[in-house]
Design a protein around this motif. Structure first.
Motif, PDB file in Angstrom:
ATOM      1  N   GLY A 290     -41.989 -19.627 -30.908  1.00  0.00           N
ATOM      2  CA  GLY A 290     -43.342 -19.981 -31.311  1.00  0.00           C
ATOM      3  C   GLY A 290     -43.762 -19.233 -32.552  1.00  0.00           C
ATOM      4  N   ARG A 291     -43.040 -18.221 -32.927  1.00  0.00           N
ATOM      5  CA  ARG A 291     -43.493 -17.429 -34.064  1.00  0.00           C
ATOM      6  C   ARG A 291     -42.310 -16.781 -34.772  1.00  0.00           C
TER       7      ARG A 291
ATOM      8  N   ASP B 152     -44.815 -14.407 -22.829  1.00  0.00           N
ATOM      9  CA  ASP B 152     -44.271 -13.277 -23.582  1.00  0.00           C
ATOM     10  C   ASP B 152     -44.981 -11.977 -23.168  1.00  0.00           C
TER      11      ASP B 152
ATOM     12  N   LEU C  32     -42.050 -28.847 -23.462  1.00  0.00           N
ATOM     13  CA  LEU C  32     -43.031 -27.902 -22.910  1.00  0.00           C
ATOM     14  C   LEU C  32     -44.337 -28.634 -22.608  1.00  0.00           C
TER      15      LEU C  32
ATOM     16  N   THR D 158     -46.371 -21.121 -18.597  1.00  0.00           N
ATOM     17  CA  THR D 158     -47.597 -21.932 -18.650  1.00  0.00           C
ATOM     18  C   THR D 158     -47.613 -23.047 -17.624  1.00  0.00           C
TER      19      THR D 158
ATOM     20  N   ARG E  48     -37.527 -23.930 -24.686  1.00  0.00           N
ATOM     21  CA  ARG E  48     -37.881 -25.341 -24.498  1.00  0.00           C
ATOM     22  C   ARG E  48     -38.408 -25.925 -25.804  1.00  0.00           C
TER      23      ARG E  48
ATOM     24  N   LEU F   1     -49.386 -24.987 -29.845  1.00  0.00           N
ATOM     25  CA  LEU F   1     -48.036 -25.026 -29.256  1.00  0.00           C
ATOM     26  C   LEU F   1     -47.035 -24.249 -30.103  1.00  0.00           C
ATOM     27  N   PRO F   2     -45.940 -23.772 -29.470  1.00  0.00           N
ATOM     28  CA  PRO F   2     -44.875 -23.151 -30.269  1.00  0.00           C
ATOM     29  C   PRO F   2     -44.426 -24.149 -31.327  1.00  0.00           C
TER      30      PRO F   2
ATOM     31  N   THR G 263     -56.000 -15.216 -30.039  1.00  0.00           N
ATOM     32  CA  THR G 263     -56.929 -15.682 -31.077  1.00  0.00           C
ATOM     33  C   THR G 263     -57.976 -16.648 -30.498  1.00  0.00           C
TER      34      THR G 263
ATOM     35  N   PRO H 165     -53.623 -21.862 -22.488  1.00  0.00           N
ATOM     36  CA  PRO H 165     -52.438 -21.640 -21.648  1.00  0.00           C
ATOM     37  C   PRO H 165     -51.212 -21.191 -22.431  1.00  0.00           C
TER      38      PRO H 165
ATOM     39  N   THR I  60     -52.086 -17.502 -34.928  1.00  0.00           N
ATOM     40  CA  THR I  60     -52.681 -18.760 -35.389  1.00  0.00           C
ATOM     41  C   THR I  60     -53.876 -18.403 -36.277  1.00  0.00           C
TER      42      THR I  60
ATOM     43  N   CYS J 142     -51.562 -18.376 -24.924  1.00  0.00           N
ATOM     44  CA  CYS J 142     -52.591 -17.624 -25.647  1.00  0.00           C
ATOM     45  C   CYS J 142     -52.070 -16.582 -26.618  1.00  0.00           C
TER      46      CYS J 142
HETATM   47  C1  SAM Z   1     -47.951 -20.720 -31.666  1.00  0.00           C
HETATM   48  S1  SAM Z   1     -47.961 -19.415 -30.503  1.00  0.00           S
HETATM   49  C2  SAM Z   1     -49.679 -19.227 -30.102  1.00  0.00           C
HETATM   50  C3  SAM Z   1     -50.255 -18.070 -30.838  1.00  0.00           C
HETATM   51  C4  SAM Z   1     -51.656 -17.719 -30.415  1.00  0.00           C
HETATM   52  N1  SAM Z   1     -52.577 -18.809 -30.653  1.00  0.00           N
HETATM   53  C5  SAM Z   1     -52.075 -16.486 -31.189  1.00  0.00           C
HETATM   54  O1  SAM Z   1     -52.805 -16.618 -32.196  1.00  0.00           O
HETATM   55  O2  SAM Z   1     -51.650 -15.386 -30.824  1.00  0.00           O
HETATM   56  C6  SAM Z   1     -47.303 -20.155 -29.051  1.00  0.00           C
HETATM   57  C7  SAM Z   1     -47.248 -19.232 -27.856  1.00  0.00           C
HETATM   58  O3  SAM Z   1     -46.691 -19.939 -26.770  1.00  0.00           O
HETATM   59  C8  SAM Z   1     -46.014 -19.003 -25.958  1.00  0.00           C
HETATM   60  N2  SAM Z   1     -45.111 -19.736 -25.082  1.00  0.00           N
HETATM   61  C9  SAM Z   1     -44.021 -20.463 -25.425  1.00  0.00           C
HETATM   62  N3  SAM Z   1     -43.456 -21.021 -24.324  1.00  0.00           N
HETATM   63  C10 SAM Z   1     -44.232 -20.656 -23.274  1.00  0.00           C
HETATM   64  C11 SAM Z   1     -44.193 -20.944 -21.873  1.00  0.00           C
HETATM   65  N4  SAM Z   1     -43.237 -21.704 -21.349  1.00  0.00           N
HETATM   66  N5  SAM Z   1     -45.164 -20.410 -21.087  1.00  0.00           N
HETATM   67  C12 SAM Z   1     -46.132 -19.624 -21.617  1.00  0.00           C
HETATM   68  N6  SAM Z   1     -46.219 -19.326 -22.915  1.00  0.00           N
HETATM   69  C13 SAM Z   1     -45.292 -19.841 -23.744  1.00  0.00           C
HETATM   70  C14 SAM Z   1     -45.346 -18.080 -26.941  1.00  0.00           C
HETATM   71  O4  SAM Z   1     -45.043 -16.830 -26.349  1.00  0.00           O
HETATM   72  C15 SAM Z   1     -46.420 -17.990 -28.040  1.00  0.00           C
HETATM   73  O5  SAM Z   1     -47.230 -16.855 -27.821  1.00  0.00           O
END
Ligand code: SAM
Length: 375
Positions: free
Chosen positions: A281-282, A184, A303, A250, A298, A269-270, A166, A160, A118, A162
């Protein structure tokens, strides 16, 4: 009334640079409510160009040093000036001295580079508007005196979702405690390796541990815990910052973080953008999670609906939650309804509706901020 203008921080990301002035206006409008002394005339906030460079200009009562200390942390503020005379296009600009909250070198935020990170400036904006919307900003807990000082306590921020930290790093930069969770395994591991290396390289007095969490002799998660201080004296006096990151879904944050232990919850959020056969999410990361495949598949809205109750439980009354998400996969009204269903009050007036911006052809990002009612 005095007139001010701030210079926008140059951004390496061209798309973000294009939207930065509009985002800066909205951020300023939200933060103005947290100024201890002066009042900003919201109607006066406008983008302007001075000497060929974009500024955001505004009118306010004379800014005190405490006000300037809050504004110094605006995510895209490079330098703040009082317009001391003259007229556009050649006004006389007088620099306002700035004291940012930043406690550490900015490489804490910039070293890690990875697909799906992010944007750091945007993360700071999201944290700022969330803090300014909580009970913990203002005369007692302004951004400027919230951490450490006499009569104040250290704030705690939970991300939650993370990723590789970042939000956590921005919270640490401000002197706050930081809690995180991500499903992850590779993200959590990469962050654990990074932060331990960084603490060593900076020669900061610290303790850190990354190890399995066992229940009934079974490994249920892996957890990073660290405590550290900016100086040896602070560390000796027990004036430490705490960092805790758990590899878990989460929806289970309540198993690892106490109820009402976070002052702020901040999450990106993803984006729900398809990469290959995985909703991720990425970019390209969907297949990386060990055991996280189903969790990552999801939809962002599902989510949010499933996880919001646990996030709200972790939030202290009077605290605020700020999320960003891709509006191309979830409507604002639906995301807001999920937060209301979890017991939050969504802030949806004026500037709170002005953060929507295009990231790329698959992502138009927006922000929602909501408060947990004080008891
Ligand atoms: C948009 S990314 C956030 C990136 C983060 N802000 C960063 O800069 O590294 C969304 C994150 O949500 C996590 N994620 C997706 N589903 C999840 C879940 N059910 N429980 C926990 N984490 C989850 C993904 O692994 C991803 O790291």
């Amino acid at each position: 009334m005095s007139r001010y203008a701030f210079l926008i921080l140059p951004s390496h990301n061209r798309v973000y640079a294009d939207t930065a002035p509009a985002l800066a206006r909205a951020e300023l409008a939200v933060l103005s409510a947290a100024l201890p002394d002066a009042e900003i005339d919201e109607e006066s906030v406008a983008e302007t160009v001075i000497g060929g460079v974009p500024y955001v200009a505004f009118e306010a009562g004379e800014l005190s040093q405490r006000d300037a200390d809050v504004l110094a942390n605006l995510s895209s503020l490079y330098a703040l000036f009082e317009i001391a005379g003259g007229e556009l296009p050649r006004p006389v600009l007088q620099p306002v001295p700035l004291r940012r909250l930043d406690r550490f070198d900015d490489d804490l935020l910039t070293i890690l580079k990875y697909p799906g990170k992010t944007n750091e400036q945007f993360t700071k904006l999201l944290l700022n508007v969330t803090l300014a919307s909580s009970d913990f900003a203002g005369s007692d807990y302004a951004l400027s005196d919230v951490a450490g000082g006499p009569g104040s306590r250290r704030l705690a921020v939970l991300d939650p979702l993370c990723g590789r930290g970042t939000t956590l790093n921005q919270a640490l930069m401000y002197g706050f405690d930081a809690y995180g969770a991500d499903v992850d395994a590779r993200d959590v591991e990469a962050y654990a390796v990074f932060i331990q290396r960084w603490l060593k390289d900076k020669r900061l007095k610290h303790q850190a541990d990354f190890s399995p969490v066992r229940r009934d002799r079974k490994v249920v998660a892996r957890r990073l815990t660290a405590r550290f201080a900016a100086t040896k004296d602070e560390y000796k006096a027990g004036d430490v910052q705490r960092l805790e990151v758990v590899e878990t879904d989460t929806t289970r944050v309540g198993e690892f973080f106490r109820a009402a232990s976070a002052d702020l919850v901040v999450a990106d959020l993803p984006y729900g953008v398809q990469h290959g056969s995985h909703a991720s999410g990425r970019a390209g990361a969907g297949s990386r999670a060990r055991g996280g495949g189903r969790a990552l598949a999801r939809s962002p809205l599902d989510l949010l609906r499933e996880a919001a109750p646990a996030w709200v439980k972790a939030l202290r009354p009077g605290g605020a939650l700020g999320i960003s998400w891709n509006t191309l996969v979830a409507r604002r009204e639906d995301a807001a309804a999920a937060l209301v269903a979890a017991g939050l009050e969504v802030l949806d007036s004026g500037p709170y509706r002005a953060f929507r911006h295009r990231v790329d052809q698959a992502i138009t990002r927006d922000i929602l901020v909501a408060r947990k009612p004080a008891r």
